[in-house]
Design a protein around this motif. Structure first.
Motif, short mmCIF file in Angstrom:
data_model
loop_
_atom_site.label_atom_id
_atom_site.label_comp_id
_atom_site.label_asym_id
_atom_site.label_seq_id
_atom_site.Cartn_x
_atom_site.Cartn_y
_atom_site.Cartn_z
N GLY A 79 -47.67 -28.99 -106.87
CA GLY A 79 -46.61 -28.43 -107.69
C GLY A 79 -46.99 -27.11 -108.36
O GLY A 79 -46.14 -26.45 -108.94
N GLN A 80 -48.27 -26.72 -108.25
CA GLN A 80 -48.73 -25.47 -108.88
C GLN A 80 -49.00 -24.37 -107.85
O GLN A 80 -49.59 -23.34 -108.19
N GLU A 81 -48.55 -24.56 -106.64
CA GLU A 81 -48.85 -23.61 -105.57
C GLU A 81 -48.36 -22.19 -105.89
O GLU A 81 -49.10 -21.22 -105.73
N GLN A 82 -47.12 -22.07 -106.32
CA GLN A 82 -46.57 -20.74 -106.61
C GLN A 82 -47.34 -20.07 -107.74
O GLN A 82 -47.67 -18.89 -107.67
N ASP A 83 -47.64 -20.83 -108.78
CA ASP A 83 -48.40 -20.28 -109.91
C ASP A 83 -49.79 -19.85 -109.47
O ASP A 83 -50.30 -18.81 -109.91
N PHE A 84 -50.42 -20.65 -108.61
CA PHE A 84 -51.74 -20.30 -108.10
C PHE A 84 -51.68 -19.01 -107.29
O PHE A 84 -52.51 -18.12 -107.46
N GLU A 85 -50.71 -18.90 -106.41
CA GLU A 85 -50.58 -17.69 -105.59
C GLU A 85 -50.38 -16.46 -106.47
O GLU A 85 -50.95 -15.39 -106.20
N GLU A 86 -49.60 -16.59 -107.52
CA GLU A 86 -49.40 -15.47 -108.45
C GLU A 86 -50.70 -15.14 -109.18
O GLU A 86 -51.01 -13.96 -109.40
N ALA A 87 -51.46 -16.15 -109.54
CA ALA A 87 -52.74 -15.93 -110.22
C ALA A 87 -53.72 -15.20 -109.31
O ALA A 87 -54.41 -14.28 -109.74
N VAL A 88 -53.77 -15.60 -108.04
CA VAL A 88 -54.65 -14.92 -107.10
C VAL A 88 -54.22 -13.47 -106.91
O VAL A 88 -55.06 -12.56 -106.88
N ARG A 127 -53.68 -26.98 -100.23
CA ARG A 127 -55.02 -26.52 -99.83
C ARG A 127 -54.93 -25.06 -99.40
O ARG A 127 -54.08 -24.68 -98.61
N TYR A 128 -55.86 -24.27 -99.92
CA TYR A 128 -55.94 -22.85 -99.60
C TYR A 128 -57.35 -22.51 -99.14
O TYR A 128 -58.30 -23.22 -99.47
N ARG A 131 -52.86 -20.37 -96.75
CA ARG A 131 -52.38 -21.70 -97.18
C ARG A 131 -52.29 -22.61 -95.97
O ARG A 131 -51.79 -22.22 -94.91
N SER A 132 -52.74 -23.82 -96.14
CA SER A 132 -52.70 -24.80 -95.06
C SER A 132 -51.26 -25.24 -94.76
O SER A 132 -50.47 -25.46 -95.69
N VAL A 133 -50.96 -25.36 -93.50
CA VAL A 133 -49.65 -25.86 -93.08
C VAL A 133 -49.60 -27.37 -93.27
O VAL A 133 -48.61 -27.92 -93.78
#
Length: 98
Positions: free
Chosen positions: A13-22, A49-50, A42-44
């Motif tokens: 649920g935090q994928e978008q936030d993580f991508e923005e942080a990176v 998992r990244y 990002r894993s399909v």
């Protein structure tokens, strides 16, 4: 050149936030001595998992120079809260390239 491969598991649920942080952290990597490139994949099959792939001139540019820098502290402050577990990191080099 050495490629750092960090497998990073993120809280679901935090994928978008993580991508923005990176995205915010990438300039800190690129400003580091010896850093040439940063890619995030990002894993399909496992969507939390990244794999962060960073090209360094030497292993020491990552493990000594960058890890002792303010840039590393900023990276961890931005991305760290999203980690579900500590990243698994290894360094590789090409032995066969076209």
């Amino acid at each position: 050149m050495i490629t750092e491969i960090a497998q990073i598991e993120i809280h679901p649920g935090q994928e978008q936030d993580f991508e923005e942080a990176v995205a915010k952290a990438i300039p800190h990597f690129l400003a580091a001595e010896g850093c040439d490139r940063v890619d995030l994949h990002r894993s399909v099959e496992h969507t939390s998992r990244y794999r962060l792939m960073v090209r360094w001139e030497t292993v020491e540019h990552h493990t000594v120079t960058f890890r002792a820098s303010e840039g590393f502290a900023r990276w961890r402050a931005l991305a760290g809260p999203h980690f579900a577990a500590p990243p698994q990191v290894e360094h590789v080099y090409s032995v066969l390239a076209p």
